[in-house]
Design an enzyme around this catalytic site. Structure first.
Site, PDB file in Angstrom:
ATOM      1  N   MET A   1       0.924  -0.911  -0.167  1.00 50.92           N
ATOM      2  CA  MET A   1      -0.073   0.000   0.273  1.00 50.92           C
ATOM      3  C   MET A   1       1.203   0.988   0.146  1.00 50.92           C
ATOM      4  SD  MET A   1      -3.488  -0.457   1.832  1.00 50.92           S
ATOM      5  CE  MET A   1      -2.500  -0.543   3.972  1.00 50.92           C
ATOM      6  N   GLY A   2       2.299   1.296  -0.219  1.00 52.52           N
ATOM      7  CA  GLY A   2       2.749   2.299  -0.246  1.00 52.52           C
ATOM      8  C   GLY A   2       4.104   2.602   0.611  1.00 52.52           C
TER       9      GLY A   2
ATOM     10  N   LEU B   1       7.621   3.005   1.311  1.00 50.95           N
ATOM     11  CA  LEU B   1       7.663   1.595   1.451  1.00 50.95           C
ATOM     12  C   LEU B   1       9.107   2.119   2.694  1.00 50.95           C
ATOM     13  CD1 LEU B   1       8.496   0.656  -2.698  1.00 50.95           C
ATOM     14  CD2 LEU B   1       6.595   0.086  -1.078  1.00 50.95           C
TER      15      LEU B   1
ATOM     16  N   GLU C   1      11.920  -0.246   5.499  1.00 50.65           N
ATOM     17  CA  GLU C   1      12.470  -1.385   4.590  1.00 50.65           C
ATOM     18  C   GLU C   1      12.676  -2.735   4.427  1.00 50.65           C
ATOM     19  OE1 GLU C   1      13.038   1.039   6.914  1.00 50.65           O
ATOM     20  OE2 GLU C   1      15.223   2.057   5.957  1.00 50.65           O
TER      21      GLU C   1
ATOM     22  N   HIS D   1       9.269  -3.366   3.176  1.00 52.85           N
ATOM     23  CA  HIS D   1       8.739  -3.337   2.033  1.00 52.85           C
ATOM     24  C   HIS D   1       9.869  -3.751   1.113  1.00 52.85           C
ATOM     25  CE1 HIS D   1       5.946  -0.615   3.329  1.00 52.85           C
ATOM     26  NE2 HIS D   1       4.804  -1.993   3.484  1.00 52.85           N
TER      27      HIS D   1
ATOM     28  N   GLN E   1     -10.196  -2.446   3.261  1.00 57.42           N
ATOM     29  CA  GLN E   1      -9.547  -3.308   4.123  1.00 57.42           C
ATOM     30  C   GLN E   1      -9.603  -2.155   5.321  1.00 57.42           C
ATOM     31  OE1 GLN E   1      -5.887  -4.110   1.674  1.00 57.42           O
ATOM     32  NE2 GLN E   1      -5.105  -4.131   3.474  1.00 57.42           N
TER      33      GLN E   1
ATOM     34  N   LEU F   1       8.728  -2.732  11.915  1.00 58.25           N
ATOM     35  CA  LEU F   1       9.059  -1.773  10.710  1.00 58.25           C
ATOM     36  C   LEU F   1       7.305  -1.423  10.653  1.00 58.25           C
ATOM     37  CD1 LEU F   1      12.335  -1.862   8.788  1.00 58.25           C
ATOM     38  CD2 LEU F   1      10.998   0.090   9.675  1.00 58.25           C
TER      39      LEU F   1
ATOM     40  N   SER G   1       4.659   1.119   7.978  1.00 54.42           N
ATOM     41  CA  SER G   1       4.776   2.513   8.253  1.00 54.42           C
ATOM     42  C   SER G   1       3.709   3.993   9.031  1.00 54.42           C
ATOM     43  CB  SER G   1       3.688   3.016   6.256  1.00 54.42           C
ATOM     44  OG  SER G   1       3.773   2.043   5.783  1.00 54.42           O
ATOM     45  N   ARG G   2       3.292   2.909   9.494  1.00 55.97           N
ATOM     46  CA  ARG G   2       2.340   4.012  10.642  1.00 55.97           C
ATOM     47  C   ARG G   2       3.705   4.014  11.359  1.00 55.97           C
ATOM     48  NH1 ARG G   2      -1.405   0.000   9.434  1.00 55.97           N
ATOM     49  NH2 ARG G   2      -3.393   0.620   9.292  1.00 55.97           N
TER      50      ARG G   2
HETATM   51  O1  PAF Z   1      -0.225  -5.074   3.140  1.00 52.60           O
HETATM   52  C1  PAF Z   1      -0.358  -4.749   2.755  1.00 52.60           C
HETATM   53  O2  PAF Z   1       0.269  -3.626   3.103  1.00 52.60           O
HETATM   54  C2  PAF Z   1      -1.762  -5.024   2.828  1.00 52.60           C
HETATM   55  O3  PAF Z   1      -2.607  -5.489   2.998  1.00 52.60           O
HETATM   56  C3  PAF Z   1      -1.734  -5.666   1.348  1.00 52.60           C
HETATM   57  C4  PAF Z   1      -1.360  -7.235   1.331  1.00 52.60           C
HETATM   58  C5  PAF Z   1      -0.880  -4.983  -0.030  1.00 52.60           C
HETATM   59  C6  PAF Z   1      -3.254  -5.715   0.834  1.00 52.60           C
HETATM   60  O4  PAF Z   1      -3.966  -4.308   0.312  1.00 52.60           O
END
Ligand code: PAF
Length: 299
Positions: free
Chosen positions: A24-25, A27, A29, A31, A55, A178, A180-181
């Site tokens: 979900m961007g 990013l 480390e 990711h 979600q 890690l 993003s929050r």
């Molecule tokens: O883990 C995540 O970032 C999200 O739940 C995913 C797997 C990209 C689905 O939106």
């Protein structure tokens, strides 16, 4: 490095073995370690970047989710992605969507009751990504332990071709998993949040020393969290990796997971136990040596 907007364009741009890293961007480390794992096992690495509204159980959480496409594209390219698939909502959810994917039982515990509708949203979007991109392998972080179990089960139950791989947690230098929050934590909230990983790592040591009793493993986490009065705990649970069923004994591959609020930020973390009754190894993940790229700079 190519940015694509549609499934068709993405499929046309891939060749050979395709590795997919859904994100979900914003990013970090964690990711990048997924992209690196995908790079090792694929000819084309596709990172998807879509903040999936389905979600999010709280609109406020969706509204404040950090976004920076340019930054993410640069980081993904440097880590080895060939394609960033960044669809608009219309591509992902064209028209009225009447289909939802639910993975029963595995969604019942832990995150499930605390985040109504969350796993339905995750399973639905991951199913669409797998159907639309058709990867040979897809890579998910072990940090979202329940999500990983649910995706594995969905892929198996719905006969999606392709393999699902789980990749160890990456932690900040002090141990915080890690996310993003993490950028939302104040200095005091961060100090309190560190009790989560300290407790889990202590429980990991106990399990490796032979402790099998879930109550005692959980107690090791609670002792640490108890030192931070400002943490609001949702759960600490030992659950099986396969079915996400709470366990009284560590007698099969499992994970010990915690969810808690530090101030206004919800955090999750876990330690996975791999092996069997002859001996379990705790997957504690890895730690950064420098400051995370989440906070700007080069790390
Ligand atoms: O883990 C995540 O970032 C999200 O739940 C995913 C797997 C990209 C689905 O939106």
């Amino acid at each position: 490095m190519r940015i694509t907007k549609t499934f068709a364009e993405t499929r046309t741009a891939t060749a050979g073995r395709v590795g997919l890293v859904p994100t979900m961007g914003f990013l970090h480390e964690g990711h990048l370690s997924l992209i690196e794992a995908a790079r090792d096992g694929s000819d084309t690495v596709v990172m998807s970047l879509f903040v999936n509204p389905l979600q999010f159980d709280r609109d406020s959480d969706l509204a404040k989710y950090p976004k920076d496409l340019e930054r993410d594209v640069d980081l993904a390219a440097a880590a080895g992605a060939d394609i960033v698939f960044a669809p608009e909502a219309d591509e992902m959810y064209p028209g009225e969507q009447l289909t939802r994917v639910n993975v029963n039982r595995l969604s019942d515990e832990m995150e499930g009751p605390n985040r109504p509708g969350h796993f339905e949203g995750v399973a639905t979007v991951v199913a669409k990504l797998l159907a639309g991109i058709q990867p040979d392998r897809s890579y998910f972080g072990r940090k979202d332990a329940q999500q990983l179990a649910i995706v594995r089960r969905m892929v198996s139950d719905l006969s999606f071709p392709g393999e699902v791989l789980g990749v160890p947690i990456v932690r900040e230098a002090e141990g915080l998993a890690l996310s993003s929050r993490n950028i939302f934590l104040s200095v005091e909230e961060r100090a309190a949040a560190l009790t989560l990983s300290r407790g889990l790592l202590a429980a990991g040591d106990l399990a490796e020393a032979g402790e099998r009793d879930a109550g005692r493993l959980i107690a090791a986490v609670l002792v640490e969290i108890g030192t931070a009065p400002d943490i609001s705990l949702e759960y600490v649970t030992l659950a099986s990796q396969e079915l996400v069923q709470p366990l009284d004994e560590l007698d099969r591959p499992a994970f010990l997971a915690v969810a808690a609020w530090s101030g206004g930020t919800r955090l999750i973390d876990n330690v996975h136990f791999d092996g069997d009754e002859a001996g379990f190894v705790a997957d504690r993940g890895s730690r950064l040596k420098t400051k995370s790229i989440l906070y700007g700079g080069e790390g």
